[in-house]
Design a protein around this motif. Structure first.
Motif, mmCIF file in Angstrom:
data_model
loop_
_atom_site.group_PDB
_atom_site.id
_atom_site.type_symbol
_atom_site.label_atom_id
_atom_site.label_comp_id
_atom_site.label_asym_id
_atom_site.label_seq_id
_atom_site.Cartn_x
_atom_site.Cartn_y
_atom_site.Cartn_z
ATOM 1 N N ARG A 91 0.833 -1.211 0.000
ATOM 2 C CA ARG A 91 0.000 0.000 0.000
ATOM 3 C C ARG A 91 0.867 1.261 0.000
ATOM 4 O O ARG A 91 0.428 2.308 -0.474
ATOM 5 N N VAL A 92 2.073 1.154 0.551
ATOM 6 C CA VAL A 92 2.997 2.296 0.533
ATOM 7 C C VAL A 92 3.368 2.651 -0.895
ATOM 8 O O VAL A 92 3.461 3.835 -1.265
ATOM 9 N N PHE A 93 3.561 1.648 -1.727
ATOM 10 C CA PHE A 93 4.050 1.870 -3.090
ATOM 11 C C PHE A 93 2.926 1.919 -4.127
ATOM 12 O O PHE A 93 3.113 2.485 -5.204
ATOM 13 N N ASP A 94 1.791 1.320 -3.812
ATOM 14 C CA ASP A 94 0.695 1.263 -4.767
ATOM 15 C C ASP A 94 -0.403 2.256 -4.396
ATOM 16 O O ASP A 94 -0.676 3.211 -5.114
ATOM 17 N N GLY A 95 -0.999 2.037 -3.243
ATOM 18 C CA GLY A 95 -2.024 2.965 -2.776
ATOM 19 C C GLY A 95 -3.400 2.731 -3.337
ATOM 20 O O GLY A 95 -4.366 3.401 -2.938
ATOM 21 N N LEU A 104 3.724 2.543 11.454
ATOM 22 C CA LEU A 104 5.122 2.594 11.026
ATOM 23 C C LEU A 104 5.231 2.644 9.507
ATOM 24 O O LEU A 104 6.182 3.231 8.969
ATOM 25 N N LEU A 105 4.277 2.047 8.811
ATOM 26 C CA LEU A 105 4.277 2.128 7.351
ATOM 27 C C LEU A 105 3.707 3.460 6.883
ATOM 28 O O LEU A 105 4.124 3.983 5.847
ATOM 29 N N ARG A 106 2.796 4.016 7.649
ATOM 30 C CA ARG A 106 2.338 5.374 7.317
ATOM 31 C C ARG A 106 3.473 6.378 7.515
ATOM 32 O O ARG A 106 3.606 7.340 6.747
#
Length: 303
Positions: A91-95, A104-106
């Protein structure tokens, strides 16, 4: 319960980042530019959490599992947790599936965008922890190096990417340093790793030095184990020496940071040697004086 554990139970993000103070090497020291420190801590938060998932060191209570959408009764399933963490990383790279769920990923998301980071190093760290669930012994030194390519070398690539200093040669040198540091950590933690039913000493080398697994499960190492540790330590030292020119290829504060990494590895190897290569009672540690002395040697390019 320690202060770090208490913080983790209340706030998984803050508790994970608090572990930076206990690491063998400085994560984001004060002398770095604030923007670098912010992004390096974001990368650290990812790396620390994925290691905690792989080692089963998450705080009790299941907060991380809930954040990742894992059922409470499956929170101890490390492979399932790693799969969920990888899905959240994407989700970090695609969204397309919305923002990351874990804080932590946000936190990592703006770093990825600011530094144009790619998913490969992060996926490598997840793959290494997935491998830890499936592989507990390594037959050859080459097998161990392949594991370090997943478990350690991505960290060096991310440091170079965050600081905008990546080149193919620097990536190669950083890989040598990171692999060396990983091997040093394995040597320090032989007893602890055995408690997790993991052995990172190559089986072919154990046979060569007539070391059996039961020889690692005693309070103090015999002569054969010490000889094996000395052999692996020499390999790590050679890798550090091969990677050390990376320090001289950069300038300013980054040079200080990288010198600290190399110096930390060399100081740890000196501590292992000072313990006569008996690592079974516990990890031999070096003092700050030795670390500073080694850092001076690295910065002067004398070794």
């Amino acid at each position: 319960m320690t202060a770090t554990e208490a913080a983790y139970t209340v706030d998984p993000e803050r508790g994970t980042l608090a572990k930076a103070a206990d690491e063998n090497f400085p994560v984001a020291p004060f002398f770095l530019p604030r923007a670098w420190r912010t992004d390096l801590m974001a990368v650290y938060g990812f790396a620390r959490l994925v290691d905690d998932i792989g080692d089963g060191d998450l705080a009790p209570g299941g907060a991380d599992a809930r954040l990742l959408g894992v059922p409470e009764d499956s929170a101890d399933d490390r492979l399932l947790m790693l799969d969920a963490f990888e899905e959240d990383l994407r989700r970090v790279f695609d969204g397309s599936d919305g923002p990351p769920r874990h804080p932590l990923l946000r936190r990592l998301l703006p770093t990825v965008r600011r530094r144009a980071l790619t998913p490969e190093p992060f996926l490598g760290l997840i793959a290494a922890n997935r491998q830890d669930q499936l592989v507990a012994r390594y037959e050859t030194y080459d097998d161990l190096l392949a594991y370090c390519e997943l478990s350690a070398n991505p960290v060096g690539r991310l440091v170079l990417a965050v600081t905008g200093t990546s080149t193919p040669e620097r990536i190669r040198r950083s890989g040598e340093i990171c692999t060396a540091l990983q091997i040093v950590e394995h040597l320090q933690d032989v007893a602890e790793d055995l408690g997790r039913d993991r052995i990172y000493l190559p089986a072919e080398d154990m046979k060569r030095f007539h070391v059996q697994e039961r020889d690692l499960a005693v309070p103090s190492a015999n002569a054969s184990v010490r000889a094996l540790i000395a052999y692996e330590a020499a390999r790590a030292r050679d890798l550090l020496n091969e990677g050390a020119p990376l320090v001289g290829s950069v300038h300013g504060r980054l040079r200080l940071l990288l010198a600290g990494f190399v110096a930390g590895g060399r100081a740890a190897l000196r501590a292992i040697a000072a313990a006569d290569h008996d690592v079974l009672p516990g990890p031999p540690r070096s003092g700050k004086v030795h670390l500073l002395r080694e850092a001076g040697v690295v910065l002067r390019g004398e070794g």
